[in-house]
Enzyme design. Structure first.
Site, PDB file in Angstrom:
ATOM      1  N   GLU A   1       0.826  -1.210   0.000  1.00  0.00           N
ATOM      2  CA  GLU A   1       0.000   0.000   0.000  1.00  0.00           C
ATOM      3  C   GLU A   1       0.858   1.257   0.000  1.00  0.00           C
ATOM      4  OE1 GLU A   1      -1.974   0.631   4.001  1.00  0.00           O
ATOM      5  OE2 GLU A   1      -1.687  -1.525   4.027  1.00  0.00           O
TER       6      GLU A   1
ATOM      7  N   CYS B   1       3.791   8.438   0.255  1.00  0.00           N
ATOM      8  CA  CYS B   1       4.420   7.560   1.237  1.00  0.00           C
ATOM      9  C   CYS B   1       4.481   6.168   0.620  1.00  0.00           C
ATOM     10  CB  CYS B   1       3.573   7.549   2.512  1.00  0.00           C
ATOM     11  SG  CYS B   1       4.138   6.352   3.737  1.00  0.00           S
TER      12      CYS B   1
ATOM     13  N   CYS C   1       6.928  -6.897   7.032  1.00  0.00           N
ATOM     14  CA  CYS C   1       8.082  -6.385   7.777  1.00  0.00           C
ATOM     15  C   CYS C   1       8.442  -7.390   8.854  1.00  0.00           C
ATOM     16  CB  CYS C   1       7.701  -5.044   8.422  1.00  0.00           C
ATOM     17  SG  CYS C   1       9.080  -4.227   9.253  1.00  0.00           S
TER      18      CYS C   1
ATOM     19  N   CYS D   1       7.643  -4.211  15.549  1.00  0.00           N
ATOM     20  CA  CYS D   1       7.224  -3.149  16.473  1.00  0.00           C
ATOM     21  C   CYS D   1       5.799  -3.442  16.950  1.00  0.00           C
ATOM     22  CB  CYS D   1       7.286  -1.784  15.785  1.00  0.00           C
ATOM     23  SG  CYS D   1       8.954  -1.347  15.273  1.00  0.00           S
TER      24      CYS D   1
ATOM     25  N   CYS E   1       2.548  -1.596  15.509  1.00  0.00           N
ATOM     26  CA  CYS E   1       2.460  -1.406  14.056  1.00  0.00           C
ATOM     27  C   CYS E   1       1.740  -2.559  13.372  1.00  0.00           C
ATOM     28  CB  CYS E   1       3.877  -1.265  13.494  1.00  0.00           C
ATOM     29  SG  CYS E   1       3.910  -1.043  11.708  1.00  0.00           S
TER      30      CYS E   1
ATOM     31  N   GLY F   1       7.361  -1.854   5.829  1.00  0.00           N
ATOM     32  CA  GLY F   1       8.719  -2.350   5.618  1.00  0.00           C
ATOM     33  C   GLY F   1       9.775  -1.490   6.271  1.00  0.00           C
ATOM     34  N   GLU F   2      10.952  -2.085   6.405  1.00  0.00           N
ATOM     35  CA  GLU F   2      12.093  -1.362   6.962  1.00  0.00           C
ATOM     36  C   GLU F   2      13.064  -1.084   5.813  1.00  0.00           C
ATOM     37  OE1 GLU F   2      13.256   0.249   9.620  1.00  0.00           O
ATOM     38  OE2 GLU F   2      15.076   0.419   8.403  1.00  0.00           O
TER      39      GLU F   2
ATOM     40  N   SER G   1      12.829   6.174  14.026  1.00  0.00           N
ATOM     41  CA  SER G   1      11.691   5.859  14.883  1.00  0.00           C
ATOM     42  C   SER G   1      12.221   5.542  16.276  1.00  0.00           C
ATOM     43  CB  SER G   1      10.934   4.659  14.318  1.00  0.00           C
ATOM     44  OG  SER G   1      10.451   4.987  13.034  1.00  0.00           O
ATOM     45  N   LEU G   2      12.140   6.521  17.128  1.00  0.00           N
ATOM     46  CA  LEU G   2      12.692   6.353  18.480  1.00  0.00           C
ATOM     47  C   LEU G   2      11.605   5.795  19.405  1.00  0.00           C
ATOM     48  CD1 LEU G   2      15.460   6.865  19.757  1.00  0.00           C
ATOM     49  CD2 LEU G   2      14.570   9.030  20.622  1.00  0.00           C
TER      50      LEU G   2
ATOM     51  N   ASN H   1      -1.658   5.618  16.200  1.00  0.00           N
ATOM     52  CA  ASN H   1      -2.840   5.246  15.431  1.00  0.00           C
ATOM     53  C   ASN H   1      -3.313   3.911  15.988  1.00  0.00           C
ATOM     54  OD1 ASN H   1      -4.579   5.799  13.272  1.00  0.00           O
ATOM     55  ND2 ASN H   1      -2.840   6.213  11.927  1.00  0.00           N
TER      56      ASN H   1
ATOM     57  N   CYS I   1      -0.382   2.655   9.186  1.00  0.00           N
ATOM     58  CA  CYS I   1       0.554   1.843   8.430  1.00  0.00           C
ATOM     59  C   CYS I   1       0.131   0.390   8.344  1.00  0.00           C
ATOM     60  CB  CYS I   1       1.911   1.869   9.126  1.00  0.00           C
ATOM     61  SG  CYS I   1       2.336   3.481   9.706  1.00  0.00           S
TER      62      CYS I   1
HETATM   63  N1  SAH Z   1      10.324   0.707   9.300  1.00  0.00           N
HETATM   64  C1  SAH Z   1      10.414   2.133   9.242  1.00  0.00           C
HETATM   65  C2  SAH Z   1       9.340   2.811   8.437  1.00  0.00           C
HETATM   66  C3  SAH Z   1       7.922   2.352   8.560  1.00  0.00           C
HETATM   67  S1  SAH Z   1       6.758   3.002   9.640  1.00  0.00           S
HETATM   68  C4  SAH Z   1      10.480   2.716  10.623  1.00  0.00           C
HETATM   69  O1  SAH Z   1      10.402   1.978  11.588  1.00  0.00           O
HETATM   70  O2  SAH Z   1      10.680   3.911  10.755  1.00  0.00           O
HETATM   71  C5  SAH Z   1       6.736   4.746   9.634  1.00  0.00           C
HETATM   72  C6  SAH Z   1       6.531   5.321  11.015  1.00  0.00           C
HETATM   73  O3  SAH Z   1       5.204   5.073  11.533  1.00  0.00           O
HETATM   74  C7  SAH Z   1       7.486   4.744  12.036  1.00  0.00           C
HETATM   75  O4  SAH Z   1       7.939   5.750  12.878  1.00  0.00           O
HETATM   76  C8  SAH Z   1       6.592   3.783  12.780  1.00  0.00           C
HETATM   77  O5  SAH Z   1       7.125   3.455  14.035  1.00  0.00           O
HETATM   78  C9  SAH Z   1       5.303   4.553  12.836  1.00  0.00           C
HETATM   79  N2  SAH Z   1       4.113   3.753  13.142  1.00  0.00           N
HETATM   80  C10 SAH Z   1       3.842   2.474  12.823  1.00  0.00           C
HETATM   81  N3  SAH Z   1       2.643   2.093  13.287  1.00  0.00           N
HETATM   82  C11 SAH Z   1       2.125   3.161  13.925  1.00  0.00           C
HETATM   83  C12 SAH Z   1       0.901   3.398  14.624  1.00  0.00           C
HETATM   84  N4  SAH Z   1      -0.011   2.442  14.752  1.00  0.00           N
HETATM   85  N5  SAH Z   1       0.736   4.622  15.129  1.00  0.00           N
HETATM   86  C13 SAH Z   1       1.657   5.606  14.990  1.00  0.00           C
HETATM   87  N6  SAH Z   1       2.815   5.439  14.346  1.00  0.00           N
HETATM   88  C14 SAH Z   1       3.056   4.224  13.818  1.00  0.00           C
END
Ligand code: SAH
Length: 343
Positions: A90, A103, A110, A114, A117, A157-158, A212-213, A288, A331
């Site tokens: 997507e 985006c 992935c 996390c 996610c 994805g990463e 993504s911290l 989210n 996402c």
């Molecule tokens: N793998 C990469 C990019 C993908 S996600 C990464 O980790 O950065 C893009 C961003 O959205 C990341 O910061 C991820 O942690 C965040 N994200 C994923 N799911 C989310 C959710 N449910 N709510 C808010 N942010 C989310």
């Protein structure tokens, strides 16, 4: 058989030469694909019918197929694409005052795991090819009829787990015979694969790196991001310093605020001590909610309070605008729903 859309103009030139064609054809083909988003060789009307036929037979031009297109009240559009092998990814189209942004996804699924996610719920299938990352943008540009000026690699994805394809994608999308995007308008988001951040620093690309911290210390980070078992925040900070030194580009930290998990006053203070010395920008994302995950968003007031604490400490901070909430905004949700429905 070549993956034509992943080839550079130089590579196309040698292919055309090998085929006994004039090398200048390479540039024509490259422009059709990358500037005009041609979906088939048939569109390349300044090539002979014979050459078009031969190319289509020997090196088919693959294109993503739109399976679903959702349009939000706020103008955001979400696309579910089918890849040549039947997998799906997507992508999201967003309108901002400074231009249109897409985006893109970098992998099918992935493996980073996390906890908050949706993209990781079904695991990793495979990395995308450069052509498949590019075509998300080309199809969207053709379908909306609008120019895309910004790209964020923040979909499923990463990206640093698909490093070679990512780099080739960046080189092709910034090619002056292609979309000619400025590197400054490209943001790559990573969960923090430290050795790859050093690699990226060496590439000398003016892209923005977003990390993504999501937590201000290792202990908390480990409870929501498995990658934190592998790399510490201290190691991430060092890699960020190296990245800034090599590229002059400030780092962005993404921080998804999860109620009761990482949104206390103390979290804000600890986060300031990480971001301050790096002059990093912080992008707060109200989490989210994903049905399978159970994490909750804080109140508007608690998010504002967190932001104010950071600002008081001199940190540059923004709150991510919530776009497309009415259309499977988070996402990986659209793809995940499709997979769940088909089972
Ligand atoms: N793998 C990469 C990019 C993908 S996600 C990464 O980790 O950065 C893009 C961003 O959205 C990341 O910061 C991820 O942690 C965040 N994200 C994923 N799911 C989310 C959710 N449910 N709510 C808010 N942010 C989310």
């Amino acid at each position: 058989m070549w993956d034509i859309k992943s080839a550079t103009a130089e590579e196309l030139k040698s292919l055309l030469e090998e085929m006994g064609e004039k090398p200048f054809r390479a540039k024509q083909i490259f422009r059709w694909i990358h500037q005009r988003g041609a979906a088939s060789y048939d569109e390349m009307t300044d090539l002979s019918a014979a050459l078009r036929k031969r190319l289509a037979e020997e090196h088919p031009l693959t294109t993503l197929k739109v399976l679903e297109r959702q349009i939000s009240e706020d103008g955001t559009q979400k696309f579910l694409f089918e890849l040549p092998d039947g997998e799906t990814v997507e992508s999201v189209f967003m309108r901002y005052t400074y231009g249109n942004s897409v985006c893109v996804s970098s992998q099918v699924g992935c493996r980073m795991g996390c906890r908050f996610c949706a993209s990781t719920l079904d695991g990793l299938k495979r990395g995308l090819m450069p052509s498949e990352i590019l075509d998300q943008i080309y199809r969207i540009s053709v379908l909306t009829g609008e120019r895309v000026s910004h790209v964020v690699v923040m979909g499923t994805g990463e990206p640093l787990d698909n490093y070679d394809a990512l780099l080739r994608f960046i080189r092709l999308i910034t090619d002056e015979d292609g979309l000619n995007l400025s590197g400054r308008n490209i943001t790559v988001s990573t969960c923090g694969i430290v050795p790859r951040i050093y690699d990226l620093a060496k590439e000398d690309l003016p892209i923005t790196l977003a990390i993504s911290l999501h937590a201000p210390n290792d202990e908390k980070r480990r409870t929501i991001m498995p990658i934190a078992e592998k790399y510490s925040i201290e190691e991430i900070k060092q890699a960020c310093r190296a990245y800034f030194k090599a590229t002059g580009r400030r780092i962005t930290f993404e921080y998804s605020l999860i109620s009761g998990v990482n949104d206390t006053a103390q979290d804000a203070e600890e986060l300031s001590r990480i971001a301050g010395p790096l002059s990093a920008h912080i992008n707060l994302i109200p989490v989210n909610p994903v049905r399978e995950r159970g994490y909750k968003q804080g109140t508007r007031a608690s998010i504002a309070a967190f932001k104010m604490r950071l600002e008081k400490n001199g940190i540059n901070v923004s709150i991510r605008r919530v776009l497309g909430r009415d259309i499977d905004g988070a996402c990986g949700q659209l793809r995940h729903r499709k997979i769940a429905e088909s089972q």
